[in-house]
Design a protein around this motif. Structure first.
Motif, short mmCIF file in Angstrom:
data_model
loop_
_atom_site.label_atom_id
_atom_site.label_comp_id
_atom_site.label_asym_id
_atom_site.label_seq_id
_atom_site.Cartn_x
_atom_site.Cartn_y
_atom_site.Cartn_z
N GLY A 14 -8.48 11.17 37.64
CA GLY A 14 -9.79 10.82 37.12
C GLY A 14 -9.78 9.91 35.90
O GLY A 14 -10.83 9.60 35.34
N GLU A 15 -8.60 9.44 35.50
CA GLU A 15 -8.53 8.61 34.30
C GLU A 15 -9.29 7.30 34.46
O GLU A 15 -10.00 6.85 33.54
CB GLU A 15 -7.08 8.32 33.95
N ALA A 16 -9.17 6.67 35.61
CA ALA A 16 -9.84 5.39 35.82
C ALA A 16 -11.35 5.53 35.76
O ALA A 16 -12.05 4.68 35.20
CB ALA A 16 -9.41 4.78 37.16
N THR A 17 -11.86 6.62 36.32
CA THR A 17 -13.30 6.87 36.26
C THR A 17 -13.75 7.02 34.81
O THR A 17 -14.78 6.46 34.40
CB THR A 17 -13.66 8.14 37.04
N PRO A 27 1.25 6.63 39.59
CA PRO A 27 1.11 5.37 38.86
C PRO A 27 0.17 5.52 37.67
O PRO A 27 -0.79 6.29 37.70
CB PRO A 27 0.52 4.42 39.90
N LEU A 28 0.46 4.78 36.62
CA LEU A 28 -0.41 4.75 35.45
C LEU A 28 -1.62 3.87 35.73
O LEU A 28 -1.61 3.00 36.61
CB LEU A 28 0.36 4.20 34.25
N VAL A 29 -2.67 4.10 34.96
CA VAL A 29 -3.86 3.26 35.03
C VAL A 29 -3.76 2.22 33.93
O VAL A 29 -3.42 2.53 32.79
CB VAL A 29 -5.14 4.10 34.83
N LYS A 30 -4.06 0.98 34.27
CA LYS A 30 -4.01 -0.10 33.29
C LYS A 30 -5.41 -0.63 33.06
O LYS A 30 -6.11 -0.97 34.00
CB LYS A 30 -3.11 -1.24 33.77
N GLY A 31 -5.81 -0.65 31.80
CA GLY A 31 -7.12 -1.20 31.46
C GLY A 31 -8.22 -0.44 32.16
O GLY A 31 -8.22 0.78 32.24
N GLY A 71 -16.19 3.10 39.87
CA GLY A 71 -16.79 4.41 40.09
C GLY A 71 -16.67 4.91 41.51
O GLY A 71 -16.53 6.10 41.74
N ASP A 72 -16.78 4.01 42.49
CA ASP A 72 -16.71 4.44 43.88
C ASP A 72 -15.27 4.69 44.31
O ASP A 72 -14.97 5.68 44.95
CB ASP A 72 -17.34 3.38 44.79
N ARG A 73 -14.37 3.78 43.95
CA ARG A 73 -12.97 3.92 44.36
C ARG A 73 -12.35 5.20 43.82
O ARG A 73 -11.52 5.83 44.46
CB ARG A 73 -12.15 2.74 43.86
N CYS A 74 -12.74 5.57 42.61
CA CYS A 74 -12.06 6.67 41.94
C CYS A 74 -12.40 8.03 42.52
O CYS A 74 -11.84 9.03 42.12
CB CYS A 74 -12.40 6.66 40.44
N ARG A 75 -13.28 8.08 43.46
CA ARG A 75 -13.61 9.37 44.06
C ARG A 75 -12.49 9.84 44.99
O ARG A 75 -12.40 11.01 45.32
CB ARG A 75 -14.91 9.27 44.86
N THR A 113 -8.65 12.65 27.08
CA THR A 113 -8.11 12.89 28.41
C THR A 113 -6.60 12.63 28.39
O THR A 113 -6.03 12.21 27.39
CB THR A 113 -8.80 11.99 29.45
N LYS A 114 -5.97 12.91 29.51
CA LYS A 114 -4.54 12.63 29.68
C LYS A 114 -4.37 11.34 30.48
O LYS A 114 -5.27 10.93 31.20
CB LYS A 114 -3.86 13.78 30.42
N ALA A 115 -3.19 10.75 30.37
CA ALA A 115 -2.86 9.58 31.19
C ALA A 115 -2.48 10.07 32.58
O ALA A 115 -1.34 9.98 33.02
CB ALA A 115 -1.72 8.79 30.55
N SER A 116 -3.48 10.60 33.28
CA SER A 116 -3.23 11.30 34.54
C SER A 116 -3.34 10.42 35.77
O SER A 116 -3.20 10.90 36.90
CB SER A 116 -4.20 12.47 34.67
#
Length: 299
Positions: free
Chosen positions: A256-259, A106-110, A115-119, A248-251
């Motif tokens: 790690g994009e959301a972080t 899935p893509l990240v939106k906005g 910080g905690d969830r993205c681990r 970064t990439k839309a990864s």
């Protein structure tokens, strides 16, 4: 073909593919998983129903693999930027009439995530046999290209369609830039070494380090680190190097994009996101249940 000889091909290399392999194994389905490195192989469960093969594959080898392994379905969970393996797999599937399904991260939106969830990975399969209740939510892809840069008080996410658009534009001029884009594209930035201060974050592998040095990165501007990178460490690295732009990439969340979006927003640093390459998939899903139902249907 006897059911005992049927085998699924799972194209791996992502955290999602590891978790899909775990779910497939829990269903006792025969599956061949392909990865490109021995380090990746170690992440997958060791079980008789899963066969893990290491190495890059070309078109001829993929055809031989499908025939020799008697592949009856292909589940493509490769990295969003590993387009070559996807395109070859699609062509092979069409040639031999093998069902193919793309599992798209899935893509990240906005500023999705924190910080905690993205681990951690965005989903884990824990109750596969109980109705495939785990679901992924897909999000809309940003459409803007080349938006104007904003001030440090108004941090922006700049979405570009390709690395070529980035390096031929003026986004990096006289900036201190952190590249978190993998080693394969670092050579594209070699001409920018004299016009900006570039730093590269790469995987801890000899191949990655050699590519970074060949692209003009000095050893004090390279850091070898395997993701996921925690929020606090991400922020500390940007501050330590006094970064003013990050590429970064839309990864997705798992990449790690959301972080990075969260850190960019907190520090007021523009984040340049290179959009995913365009691949025309015959069919795709970001839904775990759909992927597992596909596996059961053909095995």
């Amino acid at each position: 073909m006897p059911a005992s000889q049927r085998r699924l091909w799972l194209i791996g290399g992502t955290s999602e593919s590891v978790q899909l392999a775990e779910a497939i194994a829990s269903l006792n389905l025969l599956c061949l998983v392909t990865v490109t490195t021995a380090a990746a192989k170690s992440l997958y469960p060791q079980t008789p129903s899963l066969q893990i093969q290491v190495g890059r594959l070309n078109g001829k080898q993929i055809e031989q693999l499908c025939q020799q392994q008697q592949i009856t379905a292909i589940l493509d969970a490769s990295h969003p930027y590993a387009v070559e393996i996807s395109r070859i797999a699609i062509a092979t599937a069409q040639r031999y009439q093998i069902p193919y399904l793309r599992f798209e991260r899935p893509l990240v939106k906005g500023n999705e995530g924190d910080g905690d969830r993205c681990r951690d990975a965005p989903w884990r399969v824990s109750t596969v046999k109980a109705g495939f209740e785990q679901r992924l939510s897909s999000t809309a892809k940003p459409n803007s290209l080349n938006p104007p840069l904003q001030t440090q008080n108004e941090p922006s996410v700049i979405t570009l369609d390709s690395f070529e658009t980035l390096v031929t534009g003026d986004y990096l001029n006289q900036q201190r830039v952190l590249l978190t884009v993998g080693y394969k594209v670092l050579s594209l930035f070699q001409d920018w070494q004299a016009r900006s201060t570039l730093f590269a974050r790469i995987l801890p592998a000899v191949t990655s380090l050699e590519a970074a040095i060949a692209a003009g990165f000095s050893r004090d501007r390279i850091i070898a680190l395997r993701p996921p990178v925690p929020f606090e460490l991400e922020m500390a690295l940007w501050r330590h190097w006094d970064i003013s732009r990050v590429v970064t990439k839309a990864s997705g969340v798992a990449g790690g994009e959301a972080t990075k979006r969260q850190v960019a927003a907190q520090l007021g640093i523009p984040l340049i996101v290179i959009d995913r390459p365009v691949v025309t998939y015959p069919q795709q899903t970001s839904d775990v249940a759909v992927a597992l139902e596909f596996c059961q249907r053909y095995l």
